[in-house]
Design a protein around this motif. Structure first.
Motif, PDB file in Angstrom:
ATOM      1  N   ASP A  44      42.737  38.703  43.068  1.00 16.76           N
ATOM      2  CA  ASP A  44      43.990  38.211  42.521  1.00 16.76           C
ATOM      3  C   ASP A  44      44.286  36.839  43.123  1.00 16.76           C
ATOM      4  OD1 ASP A  44      46.541  37.673  41.672  1.00 16.76           O
ATOM      5  OD2 ASP A  44      47.470  39.424  42.615  1.00 16.76           O
ATOM      6  N   GLY A  67      37.915  38.951  37.868  1.00 24.49           N
ATOM      7  CA  GLY A  67      38.990  39.910  38.060  1.00 24.49           C
ATOM      8  C   GLY A  67      38.886  40.719  39.337  1.00 24.49           C
ATOM      9  N   ARG A  68      37.990  40.326  40.227  1.00 27.06           N
ATOM     10  CA  ARG A  68      37.832  41.063  41.483  1.00 27.06           C
ATOM     11  C   ARG A  68      38.801  40.584  42.560  1.00 27.06           C
ATOM     12  NH1 ARG A  68      32.272  40.331  39.877  1.00 27.06           N
ATOM     13  NH2 ARG A  68      32.185  38.410  41.130  1.00 27.06           N
TER      14      ARG A  68
END
Length: 246
Positions: free
Chosen positions: A166, A163-164
């Motif tokens: 996109d 999730g770091r």
């Protein structure tokens, strides 16, 4: 960094800011003299100092040299062991001079297969020269362009999974941040010695807009005068980066 980011050299000529060299022909140079291949590698290592010292007067800020590829492990055990010993000796012998001459040294490539002593020497040399800016010397050791891109893609995928990052934001500017060379400008000029006209898995992503020079000279015979001539020749090239003149 934009491929158009070039500098003007000491004598007012536009030249390459970053030169990368595939140092080929050491073995053939030695064999032509009836000597073992490692004799040529030792001669080639001595040549590196001359080229590094020539960089400032030519306006070359970054020099990247291809010392050992991921494919070179296929060579004989004797030659590989000899090369690893040569790398350790080179770092030990040249470390202080490189530091004192203002050379910043970096290593790129996968260190997993390298021995602990060599890795320690590499780390120490990088730390010792970290404050230097006169010449940025990058040594590609156990390096392969495809391997580098694969490792970079894996790190990028890990950031997406965590999730770091996109995935919708990923573009051609994203991957370079994960490459071994992320702190370096792309090479402007790539030189290969020894008469071979191939890029041998070297800086595949970074060299998309580099100019190439394939020359017959074997690496141990590659002098600062030859280097200067190639740098001057680069300055006369018409670099449009896909565009056309108005």
């Amino acid at each position: 960094m934009s491929p158009k980011d070039q500098t003007t050299g000491k004598h007012g000529r536009r030249g390459p800011r970053h030169v990368a060299i595939i140092m080929d022909g050491n073995g053939r140079w030695a064999q032509a003299r009836g000597r073992p291949r490692l004799f040529g590698h030792h001669a080639g290592a001595k040549r590196v100092r001359e080229i590094v010292e020539a960089c400032p007067d030519l306006g070359v800020e970054y020099l990247t040299i291809f010392a050992f590829s991921t494919e070179n492990w296929k060579r004989t055990q004797v030659e590989v062991a000899g090369l690893m010993s040569l790398f350790r000796r080179y770092i030990t012998k040249e470390a202080r001079a490189l530091r004192d001459e203002g050379v910043r040294v970096r290593f790129i490539g996968d260190r997993v297969r390298l021995d602990d002593k060599l890795i320690r020497l590499m780390d120490e040399l990088e730390e010792m020269t970290a404050g230097n800016t006169r010449v940025h010397l990058t040594i590609a050791l156990n390096y392969g362009g495809r391997d580098e891109v694969a490792r970079a893609t894996k790190r990028l995928a890990e950031d997406v999974a965590a999730g770091r990052l996109d995935p919708a934001s990923v573009d051609e500017e994203t991957l370079p941040r994960y490459l071994d060379t992320h702190v370096l400008p792309d090479p402007d000029l790539v030189i290969r010695t020894s008469g071979e006209a191939r890029i041998s898995n070297f800086l595949l992503w970074q060299s998309a807009y580099a100019e190439y020079e394939f020359i017959d000279t074997l690496w141990p015979d590659f002098s600062s005068d030859i280097f200067a001539g190639l740098v001057r020749s680069y300055g006369a090239r018409d670099r449009r980066f896909g565009g056309v003149k108005a």
